[in-house]
Write an enzyme that holds these catalytic residues in place. Sequence first.
Site, short mmCIF file in Angstrom:
data_model
loop_
_atom_site.label_atom_id
_atom_site.label_comp_id
_atom_site.label_asym_id
_atom_site.label_seq_id
_atom_site.Cartn_x
_atom_site.Cartn_y
_atom_site.Cartn_z
CG PHE A 44 4.41 13.16 21.55
CD1 PHE A 44 3.59 12.86 22.64
CD2 PHE A 44 4.23 12.46 20.37
CE1 PHE A 44 2.61 11.89 22.54
CE2 PHE A 44 3.24 11.48 20.26
CZ PHE A 44 2.43 11.20 21.35
CE LYS A 61 8.35 11.81 11.23
NZ LYS A 61 6.99 12.06 11.80
#
Length: 584
Positions: free
Chosen positions: A114, A164
Amino acid sequence: MSRQMTGAQMVVRALRDQGVDTVFGYPGGAVLPIYDELFQQNKIRHILVRHEQGATHAAEGYARSTGKPGVVLVTSGPGATNAVTGMTDALMDSIPMVVLTGQVPTFMIGNDAFQEADTVGITRPCTKHNWLVKDTDKLAGTIHQAFHVATTGRPGPVLVDIPKDVQFATGQYQAPNQSQTGHYNPQVKGDIDLITLAVEGLEKAERPILYTGGGVVNSGPGASQLLRELVAETNFPITSTLMGLGCYPASGDNWLGMLGMHGTYEANWSMHDCDYMLCIGARFDDRITGRVDAFSPNSFKVHIDIDPSSINKNIRVDVPIIGDIGHVLEDMLKVWKARGRKTNSEAVAKWWEQIEKWREVKSLNYRNSEKTIKPQYALQRLEALTKNHDRYITTEVGQHQMWAAQFLGFEDPHRWMTSGGLGTMGYGLPASLGVQIAHPEALVINVAGEASWMMNMQEMSTAVQFKAPIKQFILNNERLGMVRQWQELLHGERYSSSWSEALPDFVKLAEAFGCKGILCKDPADLDDAIQEMLDYDGPVIFDCLVEKHENCFPMIPSGKAHNEMLLGDASTKDAIDSGGAVMV
């Protein structure tokens, strides 16, 4: 000393160590750890824009008006791709920018996760350099390298892509003096033998011209001062590209105005007929040269540029000097003074006589109207009422941009922000926001066309939130003005999709954003309306209804030479004594 911290903490610490006080950005899942760290400190101000393209243009405005790199923080995927236009714009115009993007965790890269995009692959052509950091221990050092690359040599945008999981992980922080930057150290001192050759040409020149560009601005205030000294000492005429406006004062006696496609008659003819051209921090782009094989055919050309790839790229030159403008001009003046400060003054005086004849053409003349606001008149009045302010000007892209360059005067560098190489519609409003954030007490005006302004009009919301009193001066002709002009002159007056329809009521739009709206359509009301805009302590949208079919002259049509200019019908044609083909 190195110490342990998370990747997100490293980002904020590295920005602080680089002297960053402002970041323009928009949060998303892949950068939330960094945003969490920003929330827990008060040294760096974050400006929440409404679109990532707005963040990049705001960072450009901040950088161009301060000389410091603009910093952008956006998320992965669409956040990064929305920033591509601004990075390309910064690359074309040599604007220092550091873009930090979030990325999906390292173990998900390549899985079409995503909001995943190949940010490094996408941005490789539109940055000076980019990095994907997979090791937290290398994160701080990479950010320090990024600032070094963005600001060293020819400035430009860089990007650091940060997964991340790297932001969450713990590693060793590297201070700026521990990072590896020695591998990128562009040459700043020019070759003294080549500088001497350039000085020899300067001494003999009969018809000289100084052709300057944005490189003078990027080199710093010292370069502009040295340029002014060179002009004063030699009495040579000087012109500039769109990006170089302000490096020499518009009020200076030797100023010929801007050159190029919409440059003045005297600047373009001087470029065409000169016998010695000193190009300082410009790159001979197509909007300047016109037809390459007919560009300044009989001149001895010297080119000073810090970027070796710009030398002999478009135009072959006789003396190529690679180096920083400030360093090279300093050495050039030293050599010239040591050799006796010689110029061919008698020939230069005759050259000025010819230039004065070209000036008499008055190529910026236009036919004014008592019934309709001419765009040129609107800008003349804006100049008259604001020139004594602490003023910064940004623009959108189109006719209004060229009129602003022609009719607004810039006395110093860093006061003029515009999209030159890429010609990005939607640049001006967010750029004015970035300038105002950097200079909160200054008067910041964005000269716009209604079509270009609407491309990033959402950033008025940002201006209202952060109490940035930017003034949006819209020359509203209800047309895609430059497109319409080309269609009239070059495409048989076939106006294909160049009329703006369903335009908003800009006064009501201003009220909806929570700022002030002003409408002006009568020339007699213009001064009072501009003063009302200046007096209002907050953001303003000024809707100035102007003549719909006014053309921007002079104009060198695409593929034509400097001596094949189109002039407006208000120019003093009986003063033309050039011996060339002037089309009207």
